[in-house]
Design an enzyme around this catalytic site. Structure first.
Site, PDB file in Angstrom:
ATOM      1  N   GLU A  33     -15.833  31.029  -4.971  1.00  0.00           N
ATOM      2  CA  GLU A  33     -15.111  29.744  -4.433  1.00  0.00           C
ATOM      3  C   GLU A  33     -14.336  29.935  -3.296  1.00  0.00           C
ATOM      4  OE1 GLU A  33     -16.182  27.150  -5.537  1.00  0.00           O
ATOM      5  OE2 GLU A  33     -17.354  27.551  -7.299  1.00  0.00           O
ATOM      6  N   TYR A 116      -9.756  21.463  -5.890  1.00  0.00           N
ATOM      7  CA  TYR A 116     -11.319  21.881  -6.137  1.00  0.00           C
ATOM      8  C   TYR A 116     -11.503  23.272  -6.732  1.00  0.00           C
ATOM      9  CZ  TYR A 116     -15.576  23.923  -5.033  1.00  0.00           C
ATOM     10  OH  TYR A 116     -17.002  24.534  -5.223  1.00  0.00           O
ATOM     11  N   ASP A 134     -15.627  18.056  -3.625  1.00  0.00           N
ATOM     12  CA  ASP A 134     -15.765  18.741  -2.398  1.00  0.00           C
ATOM     13  C   ASP A 134     -16.659  17.909  -1.480  1.00  0.00           C
ATOM     14  OD1 ASP A 134     -18.467  18.869  -3.178  1.00  0.00           O
ATOM     15  OD2 ASP A 134     -18.733  20.937  -2.273  1.00  0.00           O
ATOM     16  N   CYS A 188     -29.219  15.052  -0.843  1.00  0.00           N
ATOM     17  CA  CYS A 188     -28.224  14.033  -0.098  1.00  0.00           C
ATOM     18  C   CYS A 188     -27.347  14.773   1.110  1.00  0.00           C
ATOM     19  CB  CYS A 188     -27.334  13.391  -1.296  1.00  0.00           C
ATOM     20  SG  CYS A 188     -26.715  11.948  -0.586  1.00  0.00           S
ATOM     21  N   CYS A 195     -34.787  10.273   1.527  1.00  0.00           N
ATOM     22  CA  CYS A 195     -34.448   9.354   0.355  1.00  0.00           C
ATOM     23  C   CYS A 195     -35.724   8.884  -0.341  1.00  0.00           C
ATOM     24  CB  CYS A 195     -33.758   8.292   0.784  1.00  0.00           C
ATOM     25  SG  CYS A 195     -32.142   8.479   1.599  1.00  0.00           S
ATOM     26  N   CYS A 198     -35.853  11.010  -3.376  1.00  0.00           N
ATOM     27  CA  CYS A 198     -34.568  11.287  -4.135  1.00  0.00           C
ATOM     28  C   CYS A 198     -34.676  10.588  -5.554  1.00  0.00           C
ATOM     29  CB  CYS A 198     -33.347  10.746  -3.459  1.00  0.00           C
ATOM     30  SG  CYS A 198     -31.947  10.651  -4.378  1.00  0.00           S
ATOM     31  N   CYS A 204     -29.439   3.632  -5.653  1.00  0.00           N
ATOM     32  CA  CYS A 204     -28.261   4.035  -4.781  1.00  0.00           C
ATOM     33  C   CYS A 204     -27.927   2.911  -4.045  1.00  0.00           C
ATOM     34  CB  CYS A 204     -29.116   5.314  -3.816  1.00  0.00           C
ATOM     35  SG  CYS A 204     -28.001   5.730  -2.434  1.00  0.00           S
TER      36      CYS A 204
END
Length: 346
Positions: A33, A116, A134, A188, A195, A198, A204
DNA sequence: AATGCGGGGGC
DNA sequence: GCCCCAGCATT
């Protein structure tokens, strides 16, 4: 919630195979991380592997010298991450018996761990329902819900964190968190997402309103300032040069560099020769000045553009001020210096 | 609330 | 040339 279920299902099918996804050990998750903060997987992966080879556990990392940690971090940028990583390793070993804290509340107290990262570790390692936010999460949520609050405003930060916290699957916080980030990275995407394939395209908001390319909204960054760096590359007849450690706050803290002379503008040969005549390292001695690059090398950081010239200075000897040129690869240097060292034939 | 901090890659 | 990236610390 259908949103969460869809993401988790998508994740189970589409997730990349990555080494830190094979473990819940907080040392490995923490390391990954920190490395991945503001850093793409492709760039961070080799560093993750190198760190684990060199420091298989938090104990080896704690026992290392900061210089060695910085050397391993060289090229990855945002070097405070490496300094904090090392400091936290020492703290965990010396004060916590080598065991990482097990809650968001405790994790966020550690150096280099913010909202985060504390959420990521708490959820992935300890199943705590703490939502990560994030860059990917900002993008996914702003588009899917059609939210145009700037993601880097105080209001936006609170708003998106709250929304993510409402959406998180409390039974599967680790999967939810990783699924929404992976979804942002792969499906995304920032630019030109497809899209049509998706799994969330029906509902959306941004897609329906044809605003995909306008979200997320971000407050403009300030323009980069120009700086003029002149590095003094000493070369002595006994095979030495001079490296200095940057001790001041600011860029590249604690990394090494050739002695730096910053100027108000780009230097030509004659102007620079006069300019450095009284330099601490040059007065009362004869030297031979030449340049490595006549036109500046432009090194672009997020907030500074560095117009850089490397000046070659041949001298008789450097006595104790110098380090052996054979050893310069042992020092952690900014990539700008590293590139020079690689291409210059000493 | 604003600023500083790296370097690589996409377009 | 501009934007983005598994953010954090400091002021």
């Amino acid at each position: 919630m259908q949103f969460s279920k869809t993401l988790i299902n998508w994740y189970s099918i589409n997730k990349r195979s990555l080494p830190w996804r094979e473990t819940k050990d907080p040392y490995f998750i923490w390391l990954s991380e920190i490395i991945l903060q503001q850093t793409q997987v492709k760039q961070g992966l080799p560093y993750y592997e190198a760190f684990l080879r060199e420091f298989p556990s938090v104990f080896q990392l704690a026992n290392a010298n900061e210089s060695d940690v910085l050397k391993l971090w060289q090229g990855l940028g945002y070097y405070s991450r490496a300094r904090h990583l090392h400091a936290t390793a020492k703290y965990v070993v010396n004060e916590l018996n080598g065991e990482f804290p097990k809650s968001f509340k405790e994790l966020i107290k550690l150096k280099g761990i913010g909202d985060y990262t504390a959420s990521a570790i708490a959820s992935i390692c300890f199943n705590e329902p703490a939502a990560v936010v994030d860059g990917n999460v900002y993008r996914v949520l702003s588009r899917y819900f059609g939210i145009d609050t700037p993601i880097n405003s105080t209001k936006g930060i609170k708003e998106f964190k709250l929304l993510a916290q409402e959406l998180i699957d409390k039974k599967k916080p680790a999967d939810f968190n990783q699924s929404i980030m992976e979804f942002g990275a792969i499906q995304c995407k920032p630019q030109n997402p497809d899209c049509s394939v998706c799994p969330l395209n029906i509902s959306c908001v941004a897609l329906k309103q044809n605003r995909i390319d306008q979200l997320p909204v971000k407050i403009k960054a300030v323009k980069a300032k120009k700086k003029y760096f002149n590095f003094l590359v000493f070369i002595s007849e006994d095979g030495k040069t001079i490296l200095e450690q940057r001790k001041t706050k600011g860029i590249w803290q604690n990394l090494y560099q050739f002695p730096l002379v910053e100027t108000k503008s780009e230097m030509d040969f004659n102007t620079f020769k006069k300019h450095i005549d009284n330099h601490e390292l040059l007065k009362n001695s004869s030297f031979d000045l030449s340049f490595y690059n006549e036109t500046s090398i432009v090194h672009k950081l997020s907030h500074q553009h560095l117009y850089t010239k490397f000046w070659i200075i041949n001298v008789k000897n450097l006595e104790t001020k110098g380090v052996s040129i054979n050893n310069i690869k042992d020092y952690a240097v900014p990539i700008l210096i590293g590139n020079f060292i690689e291409s210059f034939r000493f």
